[in-house]
Design a protein around this motif. Structure first.
Motif, mmCIF file in Angstrom:
data_model
loop_
_atom_site.group_PDB
_atom_site.id
_atom_site.type_symbol
_atom_site.label_atom_id
_atom_site.label_comp_id
_atom_site.label_asym_id
_atom_site.label_seq_id
_atom_site.Cartn_x
_atom_site.Cartn_y
_atom_site.Cartn_z
ATOM 1 N N PHE A 105 1.030 -1.228 0.059
ATOM 2 C CA PHE A 105 -0.115 0.058 0.064
ATOM 3 C C PHE A 105 0.914 1.130 0.073
ATOM 4 O O PHE A 105 1.443 1.699 1.089
ATOM 5 N N ARG B 3 4.667 -2.844 5.816
ATOM 6 C CA ARG B 3 3.549 -4.020 6.105
ATOM 7 C C ARG B 3 3.512 -4.387 7.569
ATOM 8 O O ARG B 3 4.760 -4.295 8.339
ATOM 9 N N GLU C 211 -1.123 -4.771 5.088
ATOM 10 C CA GLU C 211 -1.553 -3.343 5.401
ATOM 11 C C GLU C 211 -0.763 -2.614 6.331
ATOM 12 O O GLU C 211 -0.042 -3.127 7.471
ATOM 13 N N TYR D 291 -0.796 -1.089 9.543
ATOM 14 C CA TYR D 291 -1.855 -0.504 10.479
ATOM 15 C C TYR D 291 -1.078 0.459 11.520
ATOM 16 O O TYR D 291 -0.081 0.373 11.985
ATOM 17 N N LEU E 225 -5.555 2.836 9.414
ATOM 18 C CA LEU E 225 -4.677 2.459 8.340
ATOM 19 C C LEU E 225 -4.011 3.683 7.985
ATOM 20 O O LEU E 225 -4.554 4.831 7.605
ATOM 21 N N ASP F 31 -5.411 5.251 4.619
ATOM 22 C CA ASP F 31 -6.861 5.317 4.434
ATOM 23 C C ASP F 31 -7.542 6.356 5.370
ATOM 24 O O ASP F 31 -7.526 5.696 6.551
#
Length: 392
Positions: A28, A33, A41, A43, A86, A89
């Motif tokens: 991403f 990661r 993702e 986090y 995230l 996001d």
């Protein structure tokens, strides 16, 4: 520490750096990661905790990647100051711990880089957000169930973990007056008699026990033991030296009892105990699938939390015990699902049989191993409580 044990720790440190470098570029937007093969993702909470280990690694590649993470979080911060769950996001919202963890992460990053004004605007917004998380409009912050790192366990109202995070971040950003007030409120007793008198404010201190309550809200509370929240209370200086030393004696004695009755197979403490059982009033039906006794949030052994517990032992000046637990953690981080890995840095371990149950090469498992090792080596807790403890 014996030479053979130190050599094993040094080898595991090198392996932890390898894990962090491997995980530093994910799927991403090139953000890190959360685990080597699972959890692609980025986090927020995992990466904010990982700053502790990356900071002591002195690896400039990893430190600069954390700068990108923090800057990306600031760009995705909401208008009112909330930090998403995230990193990439802005719409993944609702966590109670991501904003105080962002404050903590930036505060530590400023110490690492000596950039005292890094992300100042975002910090001001995040501090304001946290002011509005108190239902009583005082200092204790509240949360909805499953909104912090325990996404499969209910914490209602004033949770220990989120409030200790808030206290720690306030100290890091020199918000000492508010930090003192929060500490004062936390040190009130939990209300256990079912009656809430006017002008009486509930807190998180448990009568006749040395640790802080798991959570409390009005006449309701849980006195089960939260290792993460209480370890952070010691590390941050929220718990006095006397309370810290008494708490550690209590933890070690309780772990002996757990081992004697077959509930604990390792020489490191579970993240939570006593475990919630199906016959208990705080059991939820969903726990049967995700959160059985001795598993996940309901008593699993988490290497990243054990790393913080070891740092708490150092803060309490229990240096010999910290060295012993460091050796045990070194054994634990070798456990893995993938038999080809020499070091698994697994996510969590089942308490009753010591079997790895989570993802291998978990970012915060590797990072907090580094942090614990450095604290043991230097016999001091780095970043957010070394100055506090040097004055006690």
């Amino acid at each position: 520490m014996q030479t053979a044990s130190q050599l094993e720790i040094d080898e595991a440190r090198k392996a932890a750096i390898e894990v962090l470098i491997h995980n530093s570029h994910g799927s991403f937007h090139g953000l890190p990661r959360t685990a080597g093969w699972g959890y692609p993702e980025p986090y927020t909470r995992d990466l904010m905790f990982s700053i502790l280990g990356i900071g002591v690694s002195e690896n400039q590649q990893l430190i600069e990647k954390m700068r990108v993470v923090l800057e990306t979080l600031a760009k995705n911060q909401t208008e009112h100051g909330h930090i998403p769950s995230l990193v990439h996001d802005s719409e993944d919202r609702g966590a109670s711990d991501t904003t105080p963890l962002f404050l903590l992460g930036v505060g530590i990053f400023r110490k690492i880089t000596n950039d005292k004004l890094f992300l100042q605007k975002a910090i001001a917004k995040a501090l304001r957000w946290m002011e509005y998380q108190s239902p009583s409009d005082r200092y204790l912050v509240a949360q909805q169930p499953t909104s912090d790192w325990r996404d499969e366990q209910w914490v209602t109202g004033y949770g220990l973990f989120v409030n200790v995070l808030t206290y720690s971040s306030l100290r890091l950003h020199n918000q000492n007056k508010r930090a003192d007030s929060l500490k004062h409120d936390m040190e009130s007793f939990t209300i256990t008699n079912g009656i809430l008198h006017k002008h009486v404010h509930e807190g998180l201190v448990v009568r006749r026990k040395p640790y802080f309550a798991f959570w409390s809200y009005k006449i309701f509370s849980s006195e089960r033991f939260d290792l993460l929240g209480n370890s952070l209370a010691i590390i941050s200086g929220l718990a006095s030296h006397t309370r810290a030393k008494e708490m550690i004696i209590w933890i070690e004695n309780e772990c002996k009892n757990l081992k004697n009755n077959g509930s604990l197979a390792m020489n490191l403490p579970p993240n939570f105990f006593p475990f919630i059982k199906p016959s208990d009033p705080d059991w939820h039906t969903r726990y049967a699938k995700y959160n059985n006794p001795g598993e996940y949030h309901n008593g699993g052994i988490w290497p990243f939390i054990c790393g913080l517990y070891i740092a708490a032992l150092v803060a309490a000046k229990r240096y010999i015990l910290a060295e012993k637990k460091m050796i045990e953690l070194t054994k634990m981080v070798k456990l893995s699902h993938n038999s080809s890995l020499k070091y698994g840095f697994n996510e969590w371990i089942k308490a009753q049989n010591g079997m790895p149950m989570g993802q291998d090469w978990q970012t915060w498992s590797a990072a907090l191993y580094l942090y614990a090792a450095k604290c043991v080596e230097e016999r001091r807790v780095l970043f957010f409580s070394d100055e506090i403890y040097s004055n006690q």
